[in-house]
Scaffold this motif. Structure first.
Motif, PDB file in Angstrom:
ATOM      1  N   ILE A  71      12.512  -6.133 -12.715  1.00 40.29           N
ATOM      2  CA  ILE A  71      11.117  -5.680 -12.758  1.00 40.29           C
ATOM      3  C   ILE A  71      10.377  -6.128 -14.021  1.00 40.29           C
ATOM      4  N   GLY A  72      10.894  -7.166 -14.673  1.00 38.87           N
ATOM      5  CA  GLY A  72      10.350  -7.601 -15.967  1.00 38.87           C
ATOM      6  C   GLY A  72       8.864  -7.923 -15.978  1.00 38.87           C
ATOM      7  N   THR A  73       8.369  -8.598 -14.947  1.00 35.34           N
ATOM      8  CA  THR A  73       6.934  -8.925 -14.894  1.00 35.34           C
ATOM      9  C   THR A  73       6.313  -8.484 -13.571  1.00 35.34           C
ATOM     10  N   ILE A  74       6.689  -7.310 -13.113  1.00 29.98           N
ATOM     11  CA  ILE A  74       6.142  -6.826 -11.828  1.00 29.98           C
ATOM     12  C   ILE A  74       4.618  -6.736 -11.860  1.00 29.98           C
ATOM     13  N   ASN A  75       4.049  -6.957 -10.688  1.00 28.90           N
ATOM     14  CA  ASN A  75       2.633  -6.677 -10.477  1.00 28.90           C
ATOM     15  C   ASN A  75       2.527  -6.033  -9.087  1.00 28.90           C
ATOM     16  N   ASN A  76       1.324  -5.811  -8.621  1.00 31.60           N
ATOM     17  CA  ASN A  76       1.215  -5.064  -7.366  1.00 31.60           C
ATOM     18  C   ASN A  76       1.878  -5.777  -6.202  1.00 31.60           C
ATOM     19  N   VAL A  83       4.205  -8.678 -20.403  1.00 35.12           N
ATOM     20  CA  VAL A  83       3.799  -7.679 -19.415  1.00 35.12           C
ATOM     21  C   VAL A  83       2.532  -8.174 -18.718  1.00 35.12           C
ATOM     22  N   MET A  84       2.558  -8.284 -17.390  1.00 40.42           N
ATOM     23  CA  MET A  84       1.504  -8.986 -16.675  1.00 40.42           C
ATOM     24  C   MET A  84       0.778  -8.147 -15.632  1.00 40.42           C
ATOM     25  N   SER A  85       1.161  -6.902 -15.475  1.00 44.57           N
ATOM     26  CA  SER A  85       0.512  -6.064 -14.474  1.00 44.57           C
ATOM     27  C   SER A  85      -0.753  -5.439 -15.048  1.00 44.57           C
ATOM     28  N   PRO A  86      -1.870  -5.481 -14.294  1.00 42.99           N
ATOM     29  CA  PRO A  86      -3.101  -4.836 -14.766  1.00 42.99           C
ATOM     30  C   PRO A  86      -2.871  -3.364 -15.105  1.00 42.99           C
ATOM     31  N   ASP A  87      -1.995  -2.706 -14.355  1.00 44.03           N
ATOM     32  CA  ASP A  87      -1.767  -1.266 -14.548  1.00 44.03           C
ATOM     33  C   ASP A  87      -1.001  -0.964 -15.835  1.00 44.03           C
ATOM     34  N   GLU A  88      -0.228  -1.931 -16.302  1.00 42.28           N
ATOM     35  CA  GLU A  88       0.606  -1.676 -17.481  1.00 42.28           C
ATOM     36  C   GLU A  88      -0.007  -2.245 -18.756  1.00 42.28           C
ATOM     37  N   ALA A  89      -1.021  -3.110 -18.601  1.00 38.21           N
ATOM     38  CA  ALA A  89      -1.496  -3.919 -19.720  1.00 38.21           C
ATOM     39  C   ALA A  89      -2.092  -3.092 -20.861  1.00 38.21           C
TER      40      ALA A  89
END
Lengths: 266, 266, 266
Positions: free
Chosen positions: B65-70, C45-51
């Protein structure tokens, strides 16, 4: 034919074609480095919003479906349409289409809406697109028999140049068939060798109207660089670096010295 | 126990397991090359639409899950459900869950809907999932003390095999505990060593019903290859290539010669 | 000024700054390895929700728009706002903005909503952002003339520190101008050298309030490591590994010995 392929390499070094590569996340770095090493200019524009305009200013488009998702599918469609509108050559790499049936449909859709110049796949992928059954494990092809027939068949079916890779590689436009015997087994021990070939094929496709010749140029560049790298080291980690080194070094004389091809009847 | 782990490696070389790896963008290329080097077949299918069916034809699933996105979250969910439906082993790598609390929730959700075989993380991640506080900097763990306790605790809590990496690595199913002393500090100087271990762990998990043994096999393959690479070069750029070389070379005799483990009481 | 830059490197080795790098898919692995090699801690970290939350716990933010899509644009916006809210330095790398005009708008939007510390681009990109015409091929700049003027102009226009790379590199805050003559032509033969510089620049920006000095430190680390790697091998595949090796080895003495800079009038 080797001399004609050499001319493509020379033109490439002069013209430095800009290759718009929409490729998979596994090999994206390798593809960029390979393109730089042979003297092309890579750009990996992946946004659907930017794709149409960027393909328009590129010299060739490389489409690889290895890790497609909904957004990259849209990017690919926009670029394929742009390539048709602006008469740019397109190399289509149908990664995984033998294992994932929906990819055959996606590829067929691209063949319909676009003007694809070259389809390049391993034997399993080319068979799957020809409507034949293929023996594969994931993205790898397990059986090279019949590759030449599927290559010619798909070329006729789609009216494109088709390249089927395997222990030996075949190029066909449905009339001519060329067999390339250069290469190294180490390409099966590193990830993305086929994809790197596809990217190089896009670069050479910008340097010749004859896509059989441009594909031959790419195969000779790739396979001979691989052979020379294997001589330096036959372990995959070090081989990868040596392969890029040899892509950078390759020139007319090296190709002339090592090229091992055969022109067959279709 | 080392002999049992060696049998897993031998089976892997024979069976060439297809590993569906949904991994992060940083290490995706490294993971694919590592899997090829040990003799497995990697495939990085990342589309939510393709995930369920592809996991079904794979021999093991690796989820990182290192670079998870939606979109990749959806892909992961579909694959985890497919793995449960088709009884495929799943290795879950909860990268960054100690620094990003919402990832603990995502991991717990996967544990609920799926049938996870192995959880592998660094000490900080395993502590975070055990409900303990962890001393971390971003994705790195800064304190190895208590790793063995958290490893056993999480194994009991989740009824899975847990691997906690650090200066020394621990494997536990809540009853057995194995300590692996092999390894190299250089794994902390390159990106994604832990992720590569996770990918290898997925490959070996396809070759044994005993996930403590399959995890031990992966740790020995990984850590001994690292030790041998360190002997060749202790600078990280060159080390990376030598590490892949040594993954390719590793075999029963090498493991037998270098394995340094200890079986502890849970 | 070199001594001040050396102090930045020493502080970096001590403090191990956590760099939140939102970078492109081509170079993401290279960027992580470069950051580790110099002694920083990378996290992609690439998720909008985590950024937003992750930037808040980081020591610096690196934003690279090389392969932006709709989701990563959102991630970038959230992180840039978080960096402003939490007073974290931001390095902005406007990859491709000279060839893709919509990227100029995106960059200008980020400059408006955020508090950008440093803009780093090749000559073509810096010219495009200064409102000048630029001679580029895809993401590459083809003409270095006028780089220093555009660098100073953009620094004044945006009230940030600007770094314009080329055969020689320039740093300016609109008043001071520093020219860095170190470097190697091999950076144009591998992909993502500019991006790696940007990532290193983010790490050093966390170690000095003076962003001209922190940028100088990054350029000296990068360019001298490149020079030393070139001496070991001038072929791009092997060079890449040697470059990482030399990033790992670099220290105060090496920088003191090789630094070749010039302080100019703005």
């Amino acid at each position: 034919m080797v001399e004609e392929a050499i001319k493509v390499l020379e033109r490439l070094k002069e013209e430095v074609p800009l290759v718009h590569a929409i490729t998979n996340y596994v090999v994206i770095n390798d593809n960029a480095n390979a393109l730089l090493s042979i003297g092309a200019s890579p750009a990996m524009v992946m946004s659907p919003d930017e794709a149409y305009d960027f393909t328009a200013i590129s010299n060739a488009l490389y489409v690889n479906i290895g890790t497609i998702n909904n957004e990259t599918k849209e990017t690919i469609i926009n670029s394929v349409i742009s390539a048709k509108d602006h008469k740019k050559p397109v190399v289509l790499d149908p990664v995984g289409c033998a294992a994932i049936k929906s990819r055959v449909d996606f590829v067929n859709m691209l063949l319909k809406i676009g003007d694809i110049s070259i389809i390049k796949g391993n034997g399993g992928e080319i068979k799957a697109l020809s409507g034949e059954s293929a023996n594969v494990r994931g993205v790898d092809s397990l059986d090279d028999s019949g590759n030449v027939d599927s290559c010619v068949k798909l070329a006729k079916l789609t009216n494109t140049v088709v390249v089927a890779t395997g222990k030996e590689d075949y190029i066909s436009d449905g009339k001519r068939v060329v067999k390339v015997k250069n290469g190294t087994y180490l390409f099966t021990k590193i990830t993305g060798a086929g994809c790197t070939l596809g990217a190089i094929m896009a670069a050479t496709s910008a340097c010749s109207h004859d896509k059989v010749i441009s594909s031959l140029a790419a195969l000779l560049i790739m396979n001979i660089a691989g052979e020379l790298a294997e001589k330096e080291c036959n372990l995959p980690g070090t081989f990868r670096a040596k392969f890029i080194d040899n892509l950078y070094l390759i020139n007319s004389d090296i190709i002339r010295k090592y090229a091992d091809i055969e022109v067959l009847e279709a």
